[in-house]
Design a protein around this motif. Structure first.
Motif, PDB file in Angstrom:
ATOM      1  N   ASP A   1      -5.348   0.446  -5.963  1.00  0.00           N
ATOM      2  CA  ASP A   1      -6.665  -0.125  -5.673  1.00  0.00           C
ATOM      3  C   ASP A   1      -7.004  -0.041  -4.194  1.00  0.00           C
ATOM      4  N   PHE A   2      -6.001  -0.077  -3.341  1.00  0.00           N
ATOM      5  CA  PHE A   2      -6.241  -0.135  -1.899  1.00  0.00           C
ATOM      6  C   PHE A   2      -5.779   1.134  -1.178  1.00  0.00           C
ATOM      7  N   GLN A   3      -5.516   2.181  -1.932  1.00  0.00           N
ATOM      8  CA  GLN A   3      -5.070   3.437  -1.330  1.00  0.00           C
ATOM      9  C   GLN A   3      -6.198   4.465  -1.282  1.00  0.00           C
ATOM     10  N   SER A   4      -6.176   5.287  -0.246  1.00  0.00           N
ATOM     11  CA  SER A   4      -7.065   6.445  -0.211  1.00  0.00           C
ATOM     12  C   SER A   4      -6.520   7.489  -1.174  1.00  0.00           C
ATOM     13  N   ASP A   5      -7.276   8.536  -1.428  1.00  0.00           N
ATOM     14  CA  ASP A   5      -6.807   9.598  -2.323  1.00  0.00           C
ATOM     15  C   ASP A   5      -5.513  10.209  -1.813  1.00  0.00           C
ATOM     16  N   ARG A   6      -5.428  10.392  -0.501  1.00  0.00           N
ATOM     17  CA  ARG A   6      -4.214  10.975   0.068  1.00  0.00           C
ATOM     18  C   ARG A   6      -3.034  10.021  -0.091  1.00  0.00           C
ATOM     19  N   GLN A   7      -3.260   8.734   0.126  1.00  0.00           N
ATOM     20  CA  GLN A   7      -2.179   7.756  -0.018  1.00  0.00           C
ATOM     21  C   GLN A   7      -1.695   7.682  -1.465  1.00  0.00           C
ATOM     22  N   LYS A   8      -2.613   7.792  -2.413  1.00  0.00           N
ATOM     23  CA  LYS A   8      -2.234   7.798  -3.820  1.00  0.00           C
ATOM     24  C   LYS A   8      -1.352   9.004  -4.134  1.00  0.00           C
ATOM     25  N   ARG A   9      -1.735  10.166  -3.609  1.00  0.00           N
ATOM     26  CA  ARG A   9      -0.959  11.378  -3.856  1.00  0.00           C
ATOM     27  C   ARG A   9       0.425  11.270  -3.208  1.00  0.00           C
TER      28      ARG A   9
ATOM     29  N   ALA B   1      -4.049  11.688  -8.665  1.00  0.00           N
ATOM     30  CA  ALA B   1      -2.847  11.691  -7.827  1.00  0.00           C
ATOM     31  C   ALA B   1      -1.630  12.126  -8.631  1.00  0.00           C
ATOM     32  N   TRP B   2      -1.563  11.701  -9.877  1.00  0.00           N
ATOM     33  CA  TRP B   2      -0.461  12.105 -10.750  1.00  0.00           C
ATOM     34  C   TRP B   2      -0.495  13.626 -10.981  1.00  0.00           C
ATOM     35  N   GLY B   3      -1.705  14.158 -11.134  1.00  0.00           N
ATOM     36  CA  GLY B   3      -1.822  15.598 -11.343  1.00  0.00           C
ATOM     37  C   GLY B   3      -1.498  16.390 -10.091  1.00  0.00           C
ATOM     38  N   ASP B   4      -2.041  15.960  -8.933  1.00  0.00           N
ATOM     39  CA  ASP B   4      -1.835  16.679  -7.672  1.00  0.00           C
ATOM     40  C   ASP B   4      -0.380  16.647  -7.224  1.00  0.00           C
ATOM     41  N   SER B   5       0.328  15.574  -7.564  1.00  0.00           N
ATOM     42  CA  SER B   5       1.706  15.405  -7.093  1.00  0.00           C
ATOM     43  C   SER B   5       2.746  16.010  -8.032  1.00  0.00           C
ATOM     44  N   GLY B   6       2.320  16.367  -9.225  1.00  0.00           N
ATOM     45  CA  GLY B   6       3.273  16.857 -10.216  1.00  0.00           C
ATOM     46  C   GLY B   6       3.871  15.774 -11.083  1.00  0.00           C
ATOM     47  N   MET B   7       3.455  14.505 -10.853  1.00  0.00           N
ATOM     48  CA  MET B   7       3.975  13.402 -11.671  1.00  0.00           C
ATOM     49  C   MET B   7       3.560  13.537 -13.132  1.00  0.00           C
ATOM     50  N   ASP B   8       2.401  14.164 -13.360  1.00  0.00           N
ATOM     51  CA  ASP B   8       1.928  14.333 -14.736  1.00  0.00           C
ATOM     52  C   ASP B   8       2.851  15.246 -15.542  1.00  0.00           C
ATOM     53  N   GLN B   9       3.636  16.066 -14.846  1.00  0.00           N
ATOM     54  CA  GLN B   9       4.603  16.908 -15.541  1.00  0.00           C
ATOM     55  C   GLN B   9       5.870  16.130 -15.886  1.00  0.00           C
ATOM     56  N   ARG B  10       6.076  15.018 -15.200  1.00  0.00           N
ATOM     57  CA  ARG B  10       7.281  14.208 -15.385  1.00  0.00           C
ATOM     58  C   ARG B  10       7.029  12.983 -16.245  1.00  0.00           C
ATOM     59  N   SER B  11       5.939  12.297 -15.973  1.00  0.00           N
ATOM     60  CA  SER B  11       5.579  11.103 -16.742  1.00  0.00           C
ATOM     61  C   SER B  11       4.066  11.046 -16.861  1.00  0.00           C
ATOM     62  N   PRO B  12       3.501  11.830 -17.782  1.00  0.00           N
ATOM     63  CA  PRO B  12       2.045  11.981 -17.863  1.00  0.00           C
ATOM     64  C   PRO B  12       1.327  10.677 -18.182  1.00  0.00           C
TER      65      PRO B  12
ATOM     66  N   ARG C   1       0.818  -1.213   0.000  1.00  0.00           N
ATOM     67  CA  ARG C   1       0.000   0.000   0.000  1.00  0.00           C
ATOM     68  C   ARG C   1       0.853   1.265   0.000  1.00  0.00           C
ATOM     69  N   THR C   2       2.042   1.185   0.554  1.00  0.00           N
ATOM     70  CA  THR C   2       2.880   2.373   0.700  1.00  0.00           C
ATOM     71  C   THR C   2       4.133   2.263  -0.155  1.00  0.00           C
ATOM     72  N   PHE C   3       4.815   3.386  -0.306  1.00  0.00           N
ATOM     73  CA  PHE C   3       6.070   3.406  -1.043  1.00  0.00           C
ATOM     74  C   PHE C   3       7.117   2.544  -0.328  1.00  0.00           C
TER      75      PHE C   3
END
Length: 466
Positions: A287-295, A335-346, A133-135
């Motif tokens: 699949d098993f993460q909350s929105d915050r955990q995904k971010r 989560a990709w958008g909120d974290s900035g990942m979409d700017q790195r690997s959209p 579930r976590t990194f």
């Protein structure tokens, strides 16, 4: 009564295999459709593979990932293999991933990249039911894959061998250098150094002059000079030593530093300039993460692979290839958008023609034929280039009914073979397929991949086959 001399009745023994009438040793097709990397049966471990079916996807991965020099600052650090099929699991991604891994590890990409890259591959499957579930949980899977692959012992051996050859601590003949598997073993065994009068202190002093060595954490076992006051060898650092060191960490930050700093520097000293980490069934994480955990997870990815101060973020040593089922991009795009990942690997609002996204398409009639023929050929008694006992119309019907889902097609083929053997059926035609479909519906939805075994030591296998 003495039962040792008694035997049970063995009436009606078959004098020949019941599969012989089809020129088969046994049923070539898996009864269950999911890949288990640790299974010894090639029907289940991904060994039976028709590369032609996925040649387009493989060509794109080689072109966009494997052939791009790692020292190119714009090389892809996180990419995706995206399934376009919405008919459920079983489109062949796991088998494709395992065979891609073998191709990477056979010569560590040196052949594919024409000498530009020396990269090893790792294959990871998150645990089902939300255990990854976590990194931090993902880092545990990465370190376990590294240990099981033997790449760490390979690297430690390479570092020591360089010192031995440069310092001329031992004359190594051609036979010693050629037997790579034995060489890796002895270079990680203390007794060999003692028998050959080699002091680990000399080797330690040699690589302690390297920049990468001095970037290791001060308490890393490799930095500690494990010798007595007179230079006598006391111990030797192995992959197990480093694994125990990792297991001693209490903080996530220590794990992150070890994997993205220390290990990267060790691999660099060993001559590697990159690694490809294939994460299959990636959706088991979000699949098993909350929105915050995904971010938070996405932020950790961005920091470790792009923007952080780690050695990995600076040079892009590890390259992630995420295997995604259809619909997963929608699951993670916020989560990709909120974290900035979409700017790195959209992953959202992009076409599938971009270089970091490889589309994984459904099969077609021609590929169904190739798939069935490949499995049949692996179990022929006598070589035979045909689809017998199936007819072309039968395969066409199977493909259409199963919506060209590989797992469903293989399961149906297994059932058809077993059903045909129960009667005097010489060929499996369209009519028989239609009859069978009324008896046994083919389902794969909701099943869980059973890849839970330890991974095969592909590096050692590659050394044998190299």
């Amino acid at each position: 009564m003495n039962s040792l001399t008694k035997k049970g009745k063995l009436d009606n023994l078959e004098t020949e295999s019941r599969f012989e009438k089809y020129n088969l040793k046994e049923n070539p097709f898996p009864a269950t459709p999911f890949v288990n990397q640790g299974d010894s049966d090639k029907r289940y471990n991904g060994e039976i593979y028709e590369e032609t079916i996925r040649s387009k996807e493989l060509d794109l991965i080689e072109k966009n990932f494997l052939k791009i020099p790692q020292n190119n600052s714009n090389h892809i650090r996180i990419g995706y293999i995206l399934d376009n099929s919405y008919v459920g699991r079983g489109n062949g991604k796991s088998t494709f991933a395992l065979n891609l891994l073998k191709k990477i590890n056979k010569n560590f990409c040196l052949d594919i990249s024409e000498g530009a890259n020396k990269c090893f591959g790792l294959y990871i499957v998150p645990e089902p039911s939300g255990r990854t579930r976590t990194f931090s949980n993902l880092l545990d899977l990465i370190i376990e894959a590294i240990i099981q692959s033997n790449v760490l012992n390979y690297s430690l051996a390479a570092i020591r061998l360089e010192a031995i050859l440069e310092l001329k601590l031992k004359n190594m003949d051609e036979s010693e250098l050629t037997d790579e598997e034995t060489l890796i073993k002895v270079l990680n065994t203390l007794v060999w150094y003692n028998e050959n009068g080699i002091k680990l202190k000399d080797i330690h002093e040699y690589y302690s002059k390297k920049i990468e060595f001095n970037m290791l954490s001060s308490d890393n076992p490799l930095r500690k000079n494990r010798t007595s006051y007179d230079g006598t060898n006391l111990s030797i650092v192995t992959s197990n030593s480093l694994y125990l060191y990792y297991k001693s960490f209490k903080k996530d930050s220590e794990k992150i530093n070890f994997i993205f700093n220390d290990l990267v520097n060790i691999f660099l000293m060993a001559g590697f300039n990159g690694s490809y980490i294939i994460i299959d069934d990636f959706e088991r994480i979000p699949d098993f993460q909350s929105d915050r955990q995904k971010r938070d997870f996405a932020i950790e990815l961005r920091t470790s692979f792009f923007d952080g101060s780690f050695q990995n973020a600076k040079i892009g040593f590890y390259n992630l290839i995420l295997m995604l089922h259809a619909g997963v991009p929608r699951l993670i795009q916020k989560a990709w958008g909120d974290s900035g990942m979409d700017q790195r690997s959209p992953i959202s609002s992009v076409t599938h023609s971009t270089s970091h996204i490889i589309s994984f398409d459904k099969l077609n009639d021609n590929y169904v034929t190739l798939l069935i023929k490949k499995y049949l050929s692996e179990y022929r008694i006598n070589p035979e280039d045909s689809i017998s006992p199936f007819t072309s119309d039968a395969l066409k019907k199977m493909g259409e009914y199963c919506e060209y889902n590989a797992a469903k097609i293989l399961t149906l083929a297994n059932n058809l073979i077993e059903h045909s053997l129960s009667g005097d059926i010489k060929e499996i035609d369209k009519e028989l397929v239609e009859k069978m479909l009324q008896i046994t519906p083919i389902e794969t939805e909701g099943k869980t991949s059973i890849i839970e075994e330890k991974s095969e030591d592909l590096l050692s296998k590659a050394a044998k086959n190299g």
